[in-house]
Design a protein around this motif. Structure first.
Motif, PDB file in Angstrom:
ATOM      1  N   HIS A 172      -4.787  -7.100  -7.136  1.00 51.85           N
ATOM      2  CA  HIS A 172      -4.122  -5.828  -7.450  1.00 51.85           C
ATOM      3  C   HIS A 172      -3.806  -5.841  -8.942  1.00 51.85           C
ATOM      4  CE1 HIS A 172      -1.978  -2.179  -6.620  1.00 51.85           C
ATOM      5  NE2 HIS A 172      -0.792  -2.655  -6.942  1.00 51.85           N
ATOM      6  N   ASP A 213      -1.030  -2.715  -1.341  1.00 51.17           N
ATOM      7  CA  ASP A 213      -1.361  -2.897  -2.758  1.00 51.17           C
ATOM      8  C   ASP A 213      -2.379  -4.017  -2.968  1.00 51.17           C
ATOM      9  OD1 ASP A 213       1.474  -1.754  -2.433  1.00 51.17           O
ATOM     10  OD2 ASP A 213       0.920  -1.175  -4.467  1.00 51.17           O
ATOM     11  N   HIS A 218       7.871  -0.619  -5.776  1.00 52.55           N
ATOM     12  CA  HIS A 218       8.222  -1.857  -5.060  1.00 52.55           C
ATOM     13  C   HIS A 218       9.482  -2.519  -5.611  1.00 52.55           C
ATOM     14  CE1 HIS A 218       4.475  -1.800  -2.747  1.00 52.55           C
ATOM     15  NE2 HIS A 218       4.071  -1.097  -3.797  1.00 52.55           N
ATOM     16  N   HIS A 241      -6.207  -0.021  -4.609  1.00 48.61           N
ATOM     17  CA  HIS A 241      -5.554   0.137  -3.298  1.00 48.61           C
ATOM     18  C   HIS A 241      -6.592   0.170  -2.181  1.00 48.61           C
ATOM     19  CE1 HIS A 241      -1.441   0.876  -4.729  1.00 48.61           C
ATOM     20  NE2 HIS A 241      -2.022   1.401  -5.806  1.00 48.61           N
ATOM     21  N   HIS A 245       5.543  -7.176  -6.152  1.00 51.79           N
ATOM     22  CA  HIS A 245       5.028  -7.061  -7.524  1.00 51.79           C
ATOM     23  C   HIS A 245       5.877  -6.056  -8.280  1.00 51.79           C
ATOM     24  CE1 HIS A 245       2.915  -3.893  -5.352  1.00 51.79           C
ATOM     25  NE2 HIS A 245       2.465  -3.374  -6.478  1.00 51.79           N
ATOM     26  N   HIS A 290       5.432  -3.128  -9.787  1.00 53.99           N
ATOM     27  CA  HIS A 290       5.288  -1.670  -9.821  1.00 53.99           C
ATOM     28  C   HIS A 290       6.557  -0.995  -9.286  1.00 53.99           C
ATOM     29  CE1 HIS A 290       0.631  -2.142  -9.892  1.00 53.99           C
ATOM     30  NE2 HIS A 290       1.198  -2.387 -11.062  1.00 53.99           N
TER      31      HIS A 290
HETATM   32 ZN   LIG Z   1       1.153  -1.679  -6.849  1.00 53.36          ZN
END
Ligand SMILES: [Zn+2]
Ligand SMILES: [Zn+2]
Length: 260
Positions: free
Chosen positions: A124, A146, A66, A194, A61, A63
């Motif tokens: 998420h 996540d 990542h 989370h 994803h 974020h």
């Molecule tokens: Zn995340």
């Protein structure tokens, strides 16, 4: 999948490396790439590799912990990059040369060399997050970070794994007592946030079987968790000592774990 390791795990950056060997052919996949390019190279060097030796990147994803330098690595080293269409859009629909960008979807298998990837949707707070299982026909790794809550879909995806890497983000009591503002506590502990240690333990209880060889606790919060708490939560389900649970830490992840 012959072996796997982590280059680091947590809110400051995530990258999990999987490798399999079939005859003369080695296939290496990096799941998430949440570091600067310089930092990623330094971490790969610790396991004797560099970015030019990667066969594919899979980004779960958008974020920052990542995606990191994934686009730069794909462009500079021409490493094929996989992500969901929603992740790509959330990143501003970046352009890449022909053949470098591939879209992953829940339930659609992806073959990379001798690895088969099975992406699955998780709850998420990202555009279209996907976690995945990786299989080389001999062993199967299930990855889950996540995710704010458990779904029957994710529990079904993680069955029959030889190794499980599970987010143990926080201890609920530590999060509740932390100095985080109420809005952040609600986000982290919410349905799209989370996984708490006890939720990871629930995943493990639903997915454990006699063939499960390695269990890794990952994406631990440095403020709201302690490695001993995460390990104890998972070890209780396994009925083993806490040090049978591998901890993926932020600084160095963990070293190679063999599967066959
Ligand atoms: Zn995340
Ligand atoms: Zn993350």
């Amino acid at each position: 999948m012959r072996r796997f390791c982590s280059l680091g795990s947590g809110s400051t950056g995530n990258a999990t490396l999987v490798e399999t060997v079939d005859g003369a052919r080695t296939t290496r996949l990096l799941i998430d790439c949440g570091f600067t390019q310089r930092e990623l190279e330094a971490r790969l060097a610790r396991v004797g590799l560099d970015t030019s030796r990667l066969d594919a990147l899979f980004i779960t994803h958008e974020h920052g912990d990542h995606i990191g330098c994934a686009l730069g690595v794909a462009r500079r080293h021409r490493v094929p990059l996989w992500m969901s269409r929603g992740t790509w859009r959330a990143l501003g629909a970046p352009e890449l040369d022909d053949g470098l960008l591939h879209f992953a979807r829940d339930g659609e298998a992806i073959d990379i060399g001798t690895l088969r990837l099975a992406p699955y949707t998780v709850p998420h707070d990202a555009a279209e997050p996907l976690q995945l299982c990786v299989d080389d026909g001999r062993a199967r790794l299930g990855v889950l970070t996540d995710a704010g809550s458990l779904t029957t879909h994710l529990l079904a995806a993680l069955q029959r794994c030889d190794a499980l890497l599970l987010e143990c983000n926080h201890d609920r009591a530590m999060l509740a007592a932390s100095s985080y503002p109420a809005s952040l506590k609600a986000r982290v502990g919410g349905r799209l946030g989370h996984l708490a240690n006890d939720s990871a333990a629930e995943v493990l209880a639903a997915c454990r079987h006699d063939g499960l060889r390695h269990v890794v606790a990952a994406h631990l919060s440095q403020q709201n968790n302690q490695p001993a708490l995460a390990a104890a939560a998972l070890a209780t389900v396994l009925g083993t000592a806490a040090d049978d649970v591998v901890i993926a830490n932020a600084r160095s992840g963990f070293g190679w774990l063999d599967l066959h």
